[in-house]
Design an enzyme around this catalytic site. Structure first.
Site, PDB file in Angstrom:
ATOM      1  N   HIS A 422     -47.452  19.814   8.173  1.00 52.07           N
ATOM      2  CA  HIS A 422     -46.380  18.843   7.953  1.00 52.07           C
ATOM      3  C   HIS A 422     -46.767  17.767   6.934  1.00 52.07           C
ATOM      4  CE1 HIS A 422     -42.510  17.288   8.651  1.00 52.07           C
ATOM      5  NE2 HIS A 422     -42.428  17.498   9.953  1.00 52.07           N
ATOM      6  N   ASP A 426     -42.385  19.882   4.313  1.00 51.78           N
ATOM      7  CA  ASP A 426     -41.375  19.234   5.149  1.00 51.78           C
ATOM      8  C   ASP A 426     -40.621  20.277   5.964  1.00 51.78           C
ATOM      9  OD1 ASP A 426     -42.027  16.712   4.180  1.00 51.78           O
ATOM     10  OD2 ASP A 426     -40.608  16.870   2.510  1.00 51.78           O
TER      11      ASP A 426
END
Length: 449
Positions: A422, A426
């Site tokens: 992450h 995204d």
């Protein structure tokens, strides 16, 4: 005595220490030059270490499972000693212990011999008491209370397959202790069970009866030292899960058309062509969509905050081996057709399983595919193969009732389970990658356009 000190060599890959997985010699053994003496674990694979000289082993630096720094003394030899000076073995057992194992393995398996039942166990001494029942049918009640101590000292305990011979007091005690007499080996005539047999049975952990007929397991523990490939896997998984903020994205895919194409191609393949599984199609589709998602085909170095994006697709194939999980790599998978992809998947997976994979075949992947095949479950949350930024998981195919154009139809469905770093990828980007894969897999002709 001419002493030769052999130091742990630099095995490459920039490592500063290695684990000694297994020794195949011990102090006092005579070894020939180039004889396999130990297995050493790098970050990628087990490496065979051979003797640089001939001689008698006089010292070993550490036990198997311990770490040793590169350049430190590993083993010492007396090079003037001869084979005639090595310790003599007096028995066949000693000789078998002195011989070296034949093959290198990536994981030490627990010894079966250590837990095998003894040859003199009661089970092996079992015999039926049925043949003796007739001769005992007129036995008086006084005789029936005879203690097992009156039996011959050489009588072997007997497990009962039919009627159990025992005195009323023994039967009452068995009921009080919740013990089935049929489970107790008797040492008396014709396998009669006495109080001493009950005492021995209880002292040995007694397999107590229960209303369900289930028996409690013995209280036992086994301690297994984690070493070799399993230790490397444990360290990497811990480091990866601790350092990378994972998120997973799961999507279902209708692979009915793809399965029809796969069956057709397999039925009409030539003799030299490998059988197709789902993975070559996924590999082809992934190579096609990754240029649009370069940060998913990348390595991230969190120390330098540098993201390295790859133009080529070096596909890691997570493979279960006897020693544990390994990830052999198919370099430049974007250059391969469907059949070449299938052949390479089979080749690198077999090499990993049988321990013949080269170091360069176990490193350098830019993205990884993981699959448990038929037992893949409905969904999974795979752990990223650091320093990569994405991993694609394949779950099992199954026929399900689906709604299509207002009608319920049977379709072959499969879930893709992907995990992403992450910090780099995204949620929207990860979802877009999987949706692009889904479109190709649901319309397999588009993979080859």
């Amino acid at each position: 005595m001419a002493s030769f000190s052999f130091k742990l060599p630099d095995l490459g890959e920039g490592i500063v220490e290695s684990e000694i997985v297994e020794w195949y010699v011990k102090s006092g053994d005579f070894v020939e030059e180039d004889q396999h003496i130990a297995d050493v674990m790098t970050d990628k694979a087990v490496v065979e270490v051979t003797a640089p000289v001939s001689g008698v082993v006089t010292a070993i630096a550490c036990e198997a499972g311990e770490m040793l720094a590169v350049g430190k003394e590993m083993i010492r030899f007396d090079t003037e000693a001869t084979a005639d000076q090595k310790p003599k073995v007096s028995t066949a057992t000693d000789a078998s212990k002195a011989s070296a194992p034949k093959a290198v393995t990536t994981k030490e398996q627990p010894s079966v011999a250590a837990i095998a039942p003894s040859a003199t166990s009661p089970v092996e001494a079992k015999k039926s008491a049925t043949d003796n029942l007739a001769s005992l049918s007129t036995e008086s009640s006084a005789t029936s209370t005879e203690s097992p101590s009156h039996a011959s000292a050489t009588s072997a305990p007997v497990f009962h397959s039919g009627a159990v011979l025992a005195s009323p007091s023994v039967r009452q005690r068995a009921r009080d202790e919740n013990i089935r007499l049929a489970d107790v080996p008797g040492s008396g005539p014709a396998g009669r069970v006495g109080h001493k047999d009950l005492d021995a049975f209880i002292a040995a952990g007694g397999q107590l009866a229960s209303p369900t007929g289930l028996r409690p397991r013995k209280d036992g523990q086994t301690q297994v030292k984690i070493k070799g490939l399993r230790r490397v896997i444990a360290q990497k998984m811990l480091q990866t899960k601790r350092n990378i903020p994972h998120y997973s994205y799961i999507e279902e895919v209708d692979v009915t058309a793809l399965e029809e194409l796969r069956r057709h191609l397999n039925e009409n393949r030539e003799a030299h062509q490998p059988k197709l599984t789902l993975l070559p199609f996924l590999m082809q589709a992934l190579a096609k969509v990754l240029p649009k998602f370069p940060h998913c085909n990348a390595h991230y170095d969190d120390e330098s905050s540098m993201l390295t994006q790859f133009d080529a697709v070096h596909m890691g194939i997570a493979t279960m081996t006897p020693g544990g999980l390994m990830v052999p790599v198919i370099k430049h998978s974007e250059t391969m057709d469907l059949w070449q992809s299938a052949a390479e998947i089979s080749r690198v997976a077999d090499a990993a399983r049988n321990g013949t994979a080269k170091a360069e075949e176990l490193s350098g992947s830019s993205i990884t595919i993981t699959s448990l095949g038929a037992i893949g479950g409905i969904a999974s949350t795979p752990i990223i193969n650091a320093p990569e930024t994405a991993i694609i998981g394949v779950n099992k195919l199954q026929e399900r009732a689906m709604v299509r154009d207002g009608a319920i139809v049977v379709r072959t469905m499969m879930n893709l389970s992907a995990s992403f770093d992450h910090r780099i990828v995204d949620g929207y980007d990860g979802a877009q990658l999987i949706q692009a894969l889904k479109r190709l897999l649901e319309n397999p002709g588009a993979i080859f356009v």
